[in-house]
Design a protein around this motif. Structure first.
Motif, PDB file in Angstrom:
ATOM      1  N   LEU A 244     -39.159  59.255  69.405  1.00  0.00           N
ATOM      2  CA  LEU A 244     -40.597  59.413  69.193  1.00  0.00           C
ATOM      3  C   LEU A 244     -40.903  60.551  68.231  1.00  0.00           C
ATOM      4  O   LEU A 244     -41.923  60.549  67.562  1.00  0.00           O
ATOM      5  CB  LEU A 244     -41.307  59.662  70.524  1.00  0.00           C
TER       6      LEU A 244
ATOM      7  N   LYS B 287     -46.193  65.894  80.597  1.00  0.00           N
ATOM      8  CA  LYS B 287     -47.456  65.703  79.892  1.00  0.00           C
ATOM      9  C   LYS B 287     -47.530  66.623  78.663  1.00  0.00           C
ATOM     10  O   LYS B 287     -47.926  66.195  77.579  1.00  0.00           O
ATOM     11  CB  LYS B 287     -48.626  65.966  80.837  1.00  0.00           C
TER      12      LYS B 287
ATOM     13  N   ILE C  32     -45.340  65.378  75.867  1.00  0.00           N
ATOM     14  CA  ILE C  32     -45.932  64.233  75.173  1.00  0.00           C
ATOM     15  C   ILE C  32     -47.029  64.722  74.212  1.00  0.00           C
ATOM     16  O   ILE C  32     -47.100  64.302  73.057  1.00  0.00           O
ATOM     17  CB  ILE C  32     -46.533  63.221  76.184  1.00  0.00           C
ATOM     18  N   ILE C  33     -47.869  65.647  74.683  1.00  0.00           N
ATOM     19  CA  ILE C  33     -48.951  66.144  73.826  1.00  0.00           C
ATOM     20  C   ILE C  33     -48.374  66.847  72.598  1.00  0.00           C
ATOM     21  O   ILE C  33     -48.798  66.600  71.472  1.00  0.00           O
ATOM     22  CB  ILE C  33     -49.886  67.098  74.609  1.00  0.00           C
TER      23      ILE C  33
ATOM     24  N   ASN D 215     -45.101  49.106  73.850  1.00  0.00           N
ATOM     25  CA  ASN D 215     -46.038  50.048  73.251  1.00  0.00           C
ATOM     26  C   ASN D 215     -46.457  51.118  74.242  1.00  0.00           C
ATOM     27  O   ASN D 215     -47.416  51.840  74.015  1.00  0.00           O
ATOM     28  CB  ASN D 215     -47.295  49.293  72.802  1.00  0.00           C
ATOM     29  N   ARG D 216     -45.783  51.160  75.383  1.00  0.00           N
ATOM     30  CA  ARG D 216     -46.145  52.119  76.428  1.00  0.00           C
ATOM     31  C   ARG D 216     -44.977  53.046  76.686  1.00  0.00           C
ATOM     32  O   ARG D 216     -43.827  52.623  76.661  1.00  0.00           O
ATOM     33  CB  ARG D 216     -46.498  51.383  77.730  1.00  0.00           C
ATOM     34  N   ILE D 217     -45.281  54.299  76.962  1.00  0.00           N
ATOM     35  CA  ILE D 217     -44.199  55.263  77.075  1.00  0.00           C
ATOM     36  C   ILE D 217     -43.418  55.122  78.380  1.00  0.00           C
ATOM     37  O   ILE D 217     -42.187  55.240  78.388  1.00  0.00           O
ATOM     38  CB  ILE D 217     -44.724  56.692  76.852  1.00  0.00           C
TER      39      ILE D 217
ATOM     40  N   PHE E 261     -46.899  64.306  70.167  1.00  0.00           N
ATOM     41  CA  PHE E 261     -47.874  63.449  69.490  1.00  0.00           C
ATOM     42  C   PHE E 261     -48.773  64.256  68.557  1.00  0.00           C
ATOM     43  O   PHE E 261     -49.070  63.830  67.440  1.00  0.00           O
ATOM     44  CB  PHE E 261     -48.724  62.722  70.534  1.00  0.00           C
TER      45      PHE E 261
ATOM     46  N   ARG F 135     -38.101  51.122  72.259  1.00  0.00           N
ATOM     47  CA  ARG F 135     -39.335  51.311  71.491  1.00  0.00           C
ATOM     48  C   ARG F 135     -39.797  50.001  70.875  1.00  0.00           C
ATOM     49  O   ARG F 135     -41.002  49.733  70.782  1.00  0.00           O
ATOM     50  CB  ARG F 135     -39.119  52.376  70.408  1.00  0.00           C
TER      51      ARG F 135
END
Lengths: 274, 274
Positions: free
Chosen positions: A38, A156, A159-160, A218-220, A163, A214
């Motif tokens: 990712l 969390k 991930i933030i 489309n979902r983690i 992204f 992947r």
């Protein structure tokens, strides 16, 4: 024949250990692989896998726990990359290329101080899953618990940061610290996988299952689950293949992972063009 | 705990602001009051993002930014009634979300990241700082996001995604709202929707600062405008400042107006601003 194909190898304790170890490192590296994929960190993962190499050799020579040497050596690699890439004339990619080849070379020079080093070097570079001991398995288990617990705790935020680092920093997340923690977890996971699949190919075990996962979602959440399924199941299938075909295990795992990637990739392409 | 820490005013007096080590912005001096919506207009590289990032505590500057609160807040050591508090001190003392929310330029995010709209918006939620009851539902309704919540971010249109980014920013519910080119990739209908939503925020006494290339968006959204090109060109009421003279001074004689749906766009290339 028949069901015996599955059970016959299990009578050997080296095969039992190999399967347990593969399931553990397969889960661990494929979860870490989700972040490598990712964040486009495949090359950094490669660099870390070789960056830990001299540390492993040094721990081996000094008879200390190999995790200590490996982690220190991995951190030196990451710091080296970030320092060198501060000069705009050497990009992060260039810095990574310089660091990981240097660290690999340093490891080889270190191990060449040992007499008859070629056998040791070969087993470190290529790995030998059939030689895995209960001690190796215990170490892998401990590292898995540490890595997965840390990931769960910081999920969390990770991930933030992955992204949207600017937003992360705007809500008070320390992006640099979180990145260092992630690199530390990557290093740990790579180190425990090296005895089984070898230093040369260990990153494939991370990247390929996650990249395949992947493609399919489309979902983690599902991406993590699929990555773990591919990372463990295909590795165990590869182990059976090498048992019957008498070929190198680490490389067979990688080839089978790549083969499955190609299948999913082609199916997706065909689905799109249909 | 919900804080009703509303800004009464914000004084921005920057001597120099630094991006990396280069001076990206100098001699900025203006003041905003509760309920102000400020548009920052300038070409790429003019320092729009730098200004927002200085307020977000992400870049270093010399000079002072100070804030005055409408309610005396005894939790602040540095604050006394009707006294200005240094913004950098506030950033050290308080969680960032109690001071500002920030919407970064979307070019910095990977739009193929496996996330749903719901997961994107929830990045703003923090169990230690739960949003006011009903706030999320209200934001989702205002921005028509309810039907899109379970869609992946790469399955929605650019405008829909931008609405989700705005929702994430508003969910933080901070007294100062910083938006870096929020009108990127949105059509006129969505621009009007954004303008309306931001006016509602300003009616609650919040201060909004947004950067844009689009004069029309500035005119329908903001009551104040700052023209910027490495330094402050002009500052004042949007109705008087958006004139030919300021545009020429900011963008130079090469400025092109294109009339597209009665829409004035400043053509200034597509690279990212600093």
């Amino acid at each position: 024949m028949g069901i015996n194909i599955l059970f016959e190898p299990l009578q050997y304790s080296f095969m039992q250990r190999a399967i347990i170890e593969l399931i553990l490192i397969g889960s661990l590296t494929s979860i870490i692989g989700v972040f490598l994929v990712l964040r486009n960190l495949a090359f950094l993962g490669e660099a870390l896998s070789h960056g830990v190499f001299p540390g492993i050799i040094l721990s081996f020579l000094l008879k200390v726990n190999l995790l200590v040497g490996a982690v220190v050596s991995g951190i030196i690699t990451v710091i080296g990359i970030s320092l060198i890439s501060r000069d705009r004339k050497t990009s992060a990619n260039t810095a990574t290329g310089i660091l990981f080849t240097t660290m690999l070379a340093l490891g080889i020079v270190l191990i060449s101080t040992v007499r008859n080093y070629k056998a040791d070097l070969t087993s470190l570079l290529l790995g030998d899953i059939l030689a895995v001991t209960w001690n190796d398995i215990a170490l892998t288990l401990i590292v898995s618990v540490i890595v997965i617990a840390t990931l769960r705790l910081l999920w969390k935020k990770l991930i933030i940061v992955s992204f949207d680092p600017s937003f992360a920093s705007s809500i008070g997340i320390n992006v640099a610290r979180l990145d260092m923690i992630l690199y530390f977890l990557i290093s740990l996971s790579i180190v425990v996988a090296i005895p089984a699949v070898g230093n040369l190919l260990v990153v494939a075990l991370s990247i390929i299952p996650a990249a395949t996962a992947r493609l399919s979602t489309n979902r983690i959440g599902p991406m993590v689950i699929l990555s773990v399924i591919y990372g463990t199941l295909i590795s165990v299938i590869a182990l059976y293949l090498t048992y019957y075909l008498q070929v190198a295990t680490g490389a067979t795992i990688v080839l089978l992972q790549a083969g499955w990637f190609l299948v999913v990739f082609s199916l997706k392409r065909l689905g799109k063009s249909a | 705990m919900t804080t009703n820490r509303n800004l009464k005013s914000l004084q921005i007096n920057l001597d120099k602001a630094f991006y990396d080590t280069a001076v990206a912005l100098q001699d900025i001096d203006f003041e905003l009051e509760a309920g102000d919506i400020l548009t920052v207009i300038g070409p790429n590289g003019s320092g729009k993002s730098t200004l927002l990032k200085c307020l977000g505590g992400m870049l270093n500057y010399t000079g002072t930014i100070s804030a005055e609160f409408s309610v005396v807040d005894h939790s602040l050591a540095a604050e006394k009634a009707d006294h200005k508090t240094d913004w950098q001190e506030l950033l050290k003392q308080l969680p960032r979300r109690e001071l500002f929310s920030y919407m970064p330029q979307r070019e910095n995010t990977d739009l193929n990241f496996p996330l749903t709209i719901r997961e994107l918006i929830q990045m703003a939620s923090d169990t230690r700082h739960p949003p006011q009851a009903g706030l999320l539902e209200e934001i989702l309704k205002e921005l028509d996001l309810q039907p899109l919540l379970d869609k992946a971010i790469n399955q929605v249109s650019g405008g829909q995604l931008q609405r989700a980014f705005l929702a994430r920013t508003l969910l933080i519910d901070a007294p100062l709202i910083l938006l870096d080119e929020p009108d990127n990739a949105i059509d006129i209908t969505t621009q009007q929707q954004f303008a309306q939503v931001l006016r509602q925020q300003s009616a609650q006494g919040k201060i909004c600062i947004l950067s844009t290339h689009d004069l029309n968006f500035a005119q329908i959204t903001s009551n104040k405008t700052l023209f910027l090109n490495k330094t402050q060109i002009s500052f004042g009421a949007t109705s008087t400042e958006c004139n030919e003279k300021n545009l020429l001074k900011t963008f130079g004689p090469k400025l092109i107006h294109t009339h597209q749906d009665e829409h004035i766009i400043i053509q200034s290339g597509h690279q990212h601003g600093h």
